[in-house]
Design an enzyme around this catalytic site. Structure first.
Site, mmCIF file in Angstrom:
data_model
loop_
_atom_site.group_PDB
_atom_site.id
_atom_site.type_symbol
_atom_site.label_atom_id
_atom_site.label_comp_id
_atom_site.label_asym_id
_atom_site.label_seq_id
_atom_site.Cartn_x
_atom_site.Cartn_y
_atom_site.Cartn_z
ATOM 1 N N CYS A 166 -12.779 -17.822 -4.976
ATOM 2 C CA CYS A 166 -11.723 -16.646 -5.604
ATOM 3 C C CYS A 166 -10.690 -17.196 -6.242
ATOM 4 C CB CYS A 166 -11.432 -15.863 -4.416
ATOM 5 S SG CYS A 166 -12.577 -15.426 -3.056
ATOM 6 N N HIS A 298 -3.315 -11.189 -4.328
ATOM 7 C CA HIS A 298 -4.877 -11.493 -3.982
ATOM 8 C C HIS A 298 -5.383 -10.294 -3.695
ATOM 9 C CE1 HIS A 298 -8.389 -13.808 -4.117
ATOM 10 N NE2 HIS A 298 -8.335 -13.649 -2.767
ATOM 11 N N GLU A 309 -1.199 -11.974 3.602
ATOM 12 C CA GLU A 309 -0.605 -12.040 2.174
ATOM 13 C C GLU A 309 0.817 -11.711 2.139
ATOM 14 O OE1 GLU A 309 -1.401 -11.739 -2.506
ATOM 15 O OE2 GLU A 309 -2.698 -10.836 -0.937
ATOM 16 N N LYS A 330 -7.587 -5.254 -7.524
ATOM 17 C CA LYS A 330 -8.765 -5.140 -7.140
ATOM 18 C C LYS A 330 -9.489 -3.718 -6.791
ATOM 19 C CE LYS A 330 -9.180 -10.166 -5.647
ATOM 20 N NZ LYS A 330 -7.949 -10.688 -5.962
ATOM 21 N N HIS A 335 -13.550 -7.264 -7.011
ATOM 22 C CA HIS A 335 -13.121 -8.673 -6.670
ATOM 23 C C HIS A 335 -14.153 -9.536 -7.407
ATOM 24 C CE1 HIS A 335 -11.960 -12.364 -5.089
ATOM 25 N NE2 HIS A 335 -11.817 -12.231 -3.950
ATOM 26 N N PHE A 394 -11.639 -18.684 -0.071
ATOM 27 C CA PHE A 394 -12.502 -19.114 0.960
ATOM 28 C C PHE A 394 -12.488 -20.572 1.021
ATOM 29 C CE2 PHE A 394 -15.662 -15.352 1.870
ATOM 30 C CZ PHE A 394 -14.490 -14.774 2.372
#
Length: 406
Positions: A166, A298, A309, A330, A335, A394
């Site tokens: 990502c 994010h 976050e 998003k 995403h 990830f």
């Protein structure tokens, strides 16, 4: 920044995603807080437990490419080429032989030609055929889009693909920025693309149990997971003096880049890794927390990401967090995995150029663990001089871009 560092600016932008097939329609949707997430239209969708996504609608590949090109271009490559075409047109830059050797393309994608993998696995395993198309490898390889962009625009300098899940497109854009700043390159096409909304692509994500079946609600107490999207965004990054000399319109300045690894867990995010990436981007840009007015988060809509976050932002910004705006687009476009940072950079440019902060839609219940100003549901007019764009992947790989108003 070293004394000989060159300034880097953005002179062109292009996109196709679930909100629109170009930048103008995408930004209009962001201003309106429109949702591009809806029921998936794909083969065997009834066998999926997650049946929603930010799918690119009303897309006809034959309107843009001929039959020979379609045989060679996976959907992620098609999206990239369309976005690059728009960015080049806006920028007005051209690459003569000398300039082409000082210019290149760095793109991000996590999966590459996932539709091509999916179709050909079906051909061999489901239909029992023993032969696939001779172009399967060049069609599915992760660097296909970067290679086709380099060929299309005669870009003969550093050209490659970054795959960091990502964070892929933020890493790609950060590297393009560093190459221009160091003097290695004059201009770069950069951004990212993803097209994994096919049966196998969604089924694989279902296995992680981080997906929502109804909506992406970042920072909302009742959030229940992420929603996949697809699409691309591509930008022309250019050395400032070069852009000025040719009279190009400057969209904003790329000021800094920070990247870190959590070195902790393959899927669970670490607040410390995110913190170090944000601090690194601000330090690189010479920005104080007080100067940053907006963060494109994010913000995936999972319980773990949003909480982690927000904690890292609160820690980095301290007292300055009270007047900071943070939103996750998003919630609107889904995403886009490896392409997500690129599409989200459009919201950062809109904040700096137009003074419009894109909202976090789907926000229904405050979460005490996400107690920041998340610009809930409605876009906001506000002047900001500097912004951050966060991507935390990830594998614990973090990439944060810092941008300033032109």
């Amino acid at each position: 920044m070293s004394g000989g560092a060159r300034r880097v600016v953005i002179t062109g932008a292009g996109t196709i995603n679930s909100l629109g097939h170009d930048v103008a329609s995408t930004l209009a949707a962001m201003r309106e807080g429109r949702c591009g997430i809806g029921p998936l239209n794909l083969r065997d969708v009834e066998r999926l437990s997650v049946q929603i996504g930010g799918q690119v609608r009303d897309y006809d590949e034959y309107a843009h490419f001929n039959r020979q090109q379609i045989a060679l271009y996976d959907r992620f490559t098609q999206f990239t080429l369309l976005a690059a075409r728009q960015a080049m047109a806006q920028s007005g830059i051209s690459f003569t032989d000398e300039e082409s050797e000082m210019s290149g393309v760095v793109l991000g994608t996590a999966g590459g030609g996932v539709n091509t993998w999916d179709e050909n696995y079906r051909t061999v395993y489901e239909e029992g055929k023993n032969r696939v198309h001779p172009f399967v490898v060049p069609k599915l390889m992760n660097n296909a889009a970067a290679s086709h962009v380099s060929m299309e625009y005669n870009l003969r300098g550093p050209s490659f693909t970054v795959a960091t899940a990502c964070s892929s497109s933020n890493h790609a854009m950060g590297l393009a920025f560093q190459m221009i700043r160091s003097g290695m390159c004059r201009a770069m096409l950069t951004g990212g693309s993803e097209a994994m909304l096919c049966f196998g692509g969604v089924k694989a994500w279902e296995g992680l149990r981080v997906m929502s079946k109804d909506a992406c609600r970042p920072f909302s107490a009742n959030r229940n997971g992420m929603v996949q999207g697809e699409g691309a965004a591509v930008f022309v990054f250019e050395e400032y003096e070069n852009a000025r000399a040719r009279g190009a319109e400057i969209l904003c300045e790329v000021a800094g880049f920070g990247m870190t690894a959590d070195a902790a867990d393959i899927v669970m995010p670490s607040a410390q890794g995110a913190e170090r990436a944000m601090r690194g981007a601000m330090r690189d840009a010479g920005l104080t927390p007080e100067q940053v007015g907006y963060i494109n988060a994010h913000g995936t809509g999972t319980a773990a990401n949003d909480k982690s976050e927000c904690a890292s932002v609160a820690h980095v910004f301290g007292a300055a967090a009270d007047r900071l705006m943070i939103s996750s687009t998003k919630s609107m476009h889904g995403h886009l995995i490896g392409g997500t940072g690129a599409v989200e950079l459009l919201a950062c440019i809109m904040a700096l150029r137009d003074g419009v902060i894109a909202p976090t839609i789907g926000y229904e219940e405050p979460d005490p663990e996400c107690a920041l100003d998340v610009v809930p549901n409605v876009a906001r007019e506000a002047r900001v001089e500097a912004v951050l764009s966060n991507a935390f992947a990830f594998g614990g790989l973090n990439a944060v871009l810092a941008l300033r108003a032109a």
